[in-house]
Design an enzyme around this catalytic site. Structure first.
Site, PDB file in Angstrom:
ATOM      1  N   HIS A  68      22.026 -28.962   0.954  1.00 16.68           N
ATOM      2  CA  HIS A  68      21.352 -29.042   2.241  1.00 16.68           C
ATOM      3  C   HIS A  68      20.411 -27.527   2.077  1.00 16.68           C
ATOM      4  O   HIS A  68      20.936 -26.993   0.897  1.00 16.68           O
ATOM      5  CB  HIS A  68      22.038 -28.385   3.180  1.00 16.68           C
ATOM      6  CG  HIS A  68      21.851 -28.240   4.710  1.00 16.68           C
ATOM      7  ND1 HIS A  68      20.482 -28.457   4.646  1.00 16.68           N
ATOM      8  CD2 HIS A  68      21.360 -26.533   5.622  1.00 16.68           C
ATOM      9  CE1 HIS A  68      20.183 -28.302   6.336  1.00 16.68           C
ATOM     10  NE2 HIS A  68      20.655 -27.219   6.298  1.00 16.68           N
ATOM     11  N   CYS A  87      15.173 -30.968   4.282  1.00 11.33           N
ATOM     12  CA  CYS A  87      15.811 -29.334   4.384  1.00 11.33           C
ATOM     13  C   CYS A  87      14.875 -29.067   3.237  1.00 11.33           C
ATOM     14  O   CYS A  87      14.749 -27.888   3.293  1.00 11.33           O
ATOM     15  CB  CYS A  87      17.031 -29.202   4.408  1.00 11.33           C
ATOM     16  SG  CYS A  87      17.762 -30.115   3.615  1.00 11.33           S
TER      17      CYS A  87
END
Length: 783
Positions: free
Chosen positions: A694, A178
C-alpha cells in the site's frame, strides 16, 4: 499466510476425513485489533492477511465447520465501479450517540452502496432496518424507541459549500490506485509546478504536435486534478479521468493492477514534459565526447544541447546534470559525457548477514525448547545455521536436524546443503539434537469432529534393539516426560509393536542403530493406532513415504495425564534479550554508493571506440548540477540472479539542510549559481512486500507549512518526527533559495495519526470508492 483457509485446503486435497489437517472452527482472530470491538486492523492486505470468498461459499463453510463463539461474520459488499468491481473492505464508519446521552458514543458502519433518497429538504439513508435522515448538521436514526444523532464531519450534499485549506484534499482509490494517489499528492505539493498550473501558464505552452507527447491530454488531465485539489472546495477528488488518460497512453497502467509509484512518477514527469515542451521542432544534435576538454566546457555544451531539444517547466524544475565516466579495461580509454537526469535512483547498502530466530530442542526430555537468535550469512546454507547455533549450544552441527514446523507437524525437513533463502522470516524453525538416524512423530488427539494435532513434533533416535512394544512405549513416554504425569500408570495399548513380516532384509545386522518408519494412513480408530505398516529399513533403504509415528491420545487420558501448557512452554536464550535494532543507514551513504565506481554487467557492455568491441568497462557517476526540486528514489526493491527482496532498512534523511556541497564536482560555481542546500517537502511511502502493498504519502502544504499524512481519500495531520520511517520510498526536496515562506499560519492544533489511537481528521474524506452501485456480499477469511 497460514491460518484457517490453508489448513482447509490441505484437508480437502488430502481426501481423508480423518486427516490431521482438519481445520476446526473458522477463526478470524488475526484480523481484529481487539476482541471487544472487533474492529479490523488497518492496512490489511488481500491474499496475505485475508482472502475473499463469495457469500454462497461462506455460508457453506459456516454450516460445515461453524465459527468461533462471539466472532461476527465479516460480510462485505462489492461496489460496481467503471471497468472494475471493488470489494469494500473498510465500510464508512459513523459515530452515533443517544440524544439524551451525548457522552455515550457508539459506532455504525455503512456501505457506500446503501440507498440515499431525498424528500423535501431531508435526506434519508436506508441501511438494513434503519432509516437515517440528514437534517442540517445532524444525522438522526430511530431504532425502536431510541433516537440516535451524530454530528456530521462529511456529507456529499455540502461539498459545494465546503471551504477548507487548499491542497489538503484526498484522492479516491479507484481500485489499487494508491500508487497513483501517492505520486499525485507528492507532485501536488511541489510549489513551482502547482503554481504553474494554478496560474494557467500551461495553456500557452501546450504542445499538440509533439510526436513524443500525448497531444496535451496528460497535461490537461493533470491540471484538472490539481485545480480541484487546490480549490479548497473538496474533501476528496476522484481522479478517474486522469487514470483513464494514463492507461490510454501507457498500457502498463491499464486496468486496476498494483503498480509502483516511482514508475508512475517517471512516466508522468516525462509525459508532462513532452506535452509542455516549448520546442516545437527538435533539431538533430550530434553528441561529442569530452576528448580531454575541461569538464566545465563539456558540461555547458551538454546542457545547451539538452535545452535546445527539451525546454519545459519540468526541465526548469526537476532536471539536473551528472557526469558519466567510462574506462575501458583493455586499452584504458576514458569516455566522459554529461547527461541530464530527472531524479536520482540511489541504492541502499545491502547487508550480507541475516538474523534468524530458531528453537533448539535437546535430547534431554526434561529440557524445554530454547529460542535462539543467530546471525547467519544471507547467502548461506542450512549448515551455516547449524554452525552458528553450535557455538551457543555446544552441540556439533552434524548432530542437528533443521525442520519447519507448521500446524504442530513437520512441514519440511531441510538438508544441510539447502540455501537459507528457502526459509522465510515468518517460518517456525526448530533445530533438533539427534544421534545418528532419527524418527519423526507427531502427537494426535481424537475429538468429536475428527483428529487434530497438538504439542510440538519430536525427533527421536531409535536403536534396532528398542523396537518392541514395551521398549517403544517407554521411549516415547520418557521423551514426553516434561508434559506427561510420570507418577501414574498409562495403558500401553497405544503403541503397537512392529510386524516382523514387514521388515526388510537384514544384511546389515551389525549396524547397531537404524530407523523405524511408519507410513501415514487414514487416521485413528477405537482408541488405537490405525493398522498402518511399519518398515524396519536398512541405512540406505528406499523410503516409500514420509515416515512418522503417531501417538493416539484418548481424550480422557490426555486430560488426566498430558499437561499441554507445559508441553508448549519454551525458554529464551540470552541472545533473545539483546535488543534487535533495525538497520539504519544515512541518506548520505546511499548517495555515496550511487557515485561509487562499478563494473558494467555482461548484459550491458560498453562499445569501446578504440578496441572496436564491447567491453565490461568501469563506470562512475558524479553529480555536476542539481535542479530546483530534487527527487530521490530509494531503490528498496533488490533483484539479483538468485534473490528478490524488499529492503526495509530505515534511511535516515534530513527534513532540513540536506547539503550536497561535498557531492558536487563543481566546487566553485560561477555566475551566482544557487546553493546546494535542500529542505524536504514530500515523501511517497510503500508498506508491504514485493508482491503487494500500500502506498501513502507525507506532504508539506506550501501555504501554511503544515505536514499532512495522505492515505488515499483520508487526510490527517502529521508531526515531523513521524516522517522518517522504513516505508519511505521517494523523497522530494526543494532548494532553500527557492522556498517561499508560508502565507498562512499553521493550524492551532496538530494532532497526528498513531497506531494507538484514532487519527484526527484534517478533512473527513473516507470515500474510497467513486459512488454507489449494485452490490453483492463477500466475506473475508484469514488465509
Amino acid at each position: 499466510m497460514c491460518s484457517w483457509l490453508s489448513c482447509w485446503k490441505e484437508f480437502v486435497e488430502s481426501g481423508d476425513q480423518n486427516s490431521s489437517s482438519f481445520p476446526g472452527q473458522i477463526d478470524n482472530t488475526e484480523l481484529f485489533e481487539d476482541l471487544d470491538s472487533y474492529h479490523l486492523k488497518e492496512r490489511l492486505v488481500e491474499n496475505e492477511d485475508f482472502v475473499l470468498v463469495p457469500a454462497e461459499a461462506w455460508h457453506k463453510l459456516l454450516s460445515w465447520y461453524g465459527m468461533v463463539d462471539g466472532q461476527p461474520p465479516l460480510e462485505r459488499k462489492v461496489v460496481d465501479l467503471p471497468s472494475t468491481l471493488k470489494v469494500e473492505v473498510y465500510p464508512v464508519q459513523v459515530f452515533l450517540c443517544l440524544h439524551s446521552n451525548m457522552d455515550n458514543v457508539v459506532t455504525a458502519q455503512f456501505s457506500r452502496t446503501d440507498s440515499i433518497r431525498k424528500s423535501g429538504w431531508v435526506w434519508f439513508c436506508s441501511h438494513r432496518d434503519q432509516t437515517w435522515s440528514l437534517v442540517a448538521d445532524l444525522i438522526c436514526c430511530v431504532c425502536g424507541s431510541d433516537l440516535y444523532v451524530v454530528f456530521r464531519r462529511t456529507s456529499v450534499e455540502d461539498q459545494d459549500s465546503y471551504q477548507g485549506q487548499p491542497g489538503v484534499c484526498g484522492l479516491t482509490n479507484l481500485g489499487n490506485t494508491c500508487f497513483m494517489n501517492s505520486a499525485l499528492q507528492c507532485l501536488s505539493n511541489v510549489p513551482p509546478l502547482t503554481e504553474y498550473f494554478l496560474r494557467n501558464l500551461y495553456l500557452d505552452e501546450l504542445n499538440f504536435t509533439n510526436p513524443l507527447g500525448m497531444k496535451g491530454e496528460i497535461a490537461e488531465a493533470y491540471a484538472d486534478v490539481i485545480k480541484q485539489m487546490w480549490s479548497g472546495r473538496h474533501y476528496s477528488v476522484v481522479p478517474r479521468v486522469f487514470k483513464t488518460k494514463v492507461g490510454h497512453f501507457a498500457s502498463q497502467f491499464l486496468g486496476y493492477q498494483q503498480h509502483d509509484s516511482q514508475e508512475l512518477l517517471s512516466f508522468l514527469l516525462d509525459g508532462l514534459h513532452e506535452d509542455l515542451n516549448r520546442v516545437k521542432n527538435k533539431e538533430y544534435i550530434e553528441l561529442r565526447d569530452a576528448d580531454g576538454r575541461p569538464d566545465q566546457e563539456v558540461a555547458e555544451e551538454a546542457w545547451r544541447n539538452h535545452r535546445r531539444r527539451n525546454d519545459s517547466v519540468i526541465v526548469d524544475t526537476f532536471h539536473g546534470l551528472f557526469k558519466s565516466t567510462l574506462v575501458c579495461p583493455e586499452c584504458h580509454k576514458v569516455s566522459v559525457t554529461f547527461d541530464p537526469f530527472c531524479y536520482l535512483s540511489v541504492p541502499l547498502p545491502v547487508s550480507k548477514e541475516r538474523v534468524m530466530e530458531v528453537f533448539f530442542v535437546s535430547l534431554d526430555p526434561y529440557a524445554k525448547p530454547v529460542q535462539h537468535r543467530v546471525v547467519v550469512p544471507k547467502a548461506g546454507k542450512v549448515s551455516d545455521l547449524c554452525s552458528c547455533l553450535s557455538e551457543m549450544t555446544n552441540v556439533h552441527p552434524t548432530q542437528m536436524v533443521v525442520a519447519d514446523v507448521f500446524n504442530h507437524r513437520f512441514y519440511k525437513i531441510y538438508s544441510a546443503d539447502e540455501s537459507l533463502s528457502c526459509i522465510l522470516d515468518r517460518d517456525d524453525i526448530f533445530v533438533y539434537e539427534h544421534v545418528l538416524r532419527t524418527l519423526k512423530f507427531s502427537c494426535l488427539h481424537h475429538s468429536s469432529y475428527g483428529t487434530s494435532l497438538f504439542g510440538h513434533p519430536l525427533l527421536l533416535s531409535v536403536p534396532r534393539s528398542s523396537c518392541s512394544r514395551e521398549a517403544l512405549y517407554d521411549l516415547f513416554l520418557q521423551r514426553l516426560a516434561a508434559a506427561v504425569d510420570m507418577s501414574v500408570f498409562v495403558s500401553r495399548r497405544y503403541v503397537r509393536c512392529p510386524d516382523p513380516t514387514d521388515e526388510l532384509d537384514e544384511e546389515d545386522e551389525d549396524d547397531d542403530e537404524d530407523e523405524l518408519y511408519k507410513t501415514q494412513t487414514n487416521g485413528i480408530s477405537d482408541g488405537k493406532m490405525s493398522s498402518s505398516r511399519r518398515f524396519m529399513g536398512r541405512r540406505h533403504s528406499v523410503r516409500v513415504s514420509q515416515p512418522y509415528v503417531a501417538i493416539d491420545w484418548d481424550p480422557d487420558m490426555k486430560k488426566r495425564f498430558y499437561n499441554e501448557n507445559e508441553a508448549e512452554k519454551y525458554v529464551k536464550h540470552v541472545s533473545m534479550e539483546v535488543p534487535q535494532q533495525q538497520t539504519t543507514v544515512q541518506l548520505q551513504e546511499c548517495i555515496e554508493l550511487f557515485t561509487t565506481v562499478e563494473t558494467l554487467e555482461e548484459e550491458n557492455p560498453w562499445y569501446c571506440p578504440v578496441c572496436k568491441t564491447h567491453q565490461l568497462a568501469t563506470k562512475k557517476l558524479d553529480l555536476w548540477s542539481l535542479p530546483e526540486v530534487l527527487i530521490i528514489h530509494l531503490k528498496r526493491f533488490s533483484y539479483t540472479k538468485f534473490t528478490r527482496e524488499k529492503l526495509d532498512s530505515i534511511v535516515d534523511f534530513p527534513l532540513r539542510d540536506l547539503d550536497f556541497s561535498d557531492c558536487l564536482l563543481r566546487k566553485h560555481p560561477a555566475n551566482g549559481e544557487p546553493p546546494s542546500r535542500y529542505d524536504l517537502i514530500a515523501v511517497s511511502n510503500h508498506y508491504g512486500g514485493l508482491r503487494d502493498g500500500h502506498y501513502t504519502s507525507y506532504a508539506r502544504n506550501k501555504d501554511n507549512g503544515q505536514w499532512y499524512y495522505l492515505d488515499d481519500s483520508k487526510v490527517t495531520y502529521a508531526k515531523e518526527e513521524q516522517i522518517v520511517t522504513n516505508a519511505a520510498y521517494v523523497l522530494f526536496y526543494h532548494r532553500q533559495d527557492k522556498i517561499r515562506k508560508p502565507t498562512l499560519p499553521a493550524p492551532s492544533t496538530n494532532p497526528a495519526p498513531s497506531s494507538d489511537s484514532q487519527p484526527h481528521n484534517a478533512n473527513s474524506c473516507k470515500n474510497d470508492e467513486a459512488g454507489p452501485g449494485s452490490a453483492s456480499c463477500v466475506t473475508m477469511e484469514t488465509e
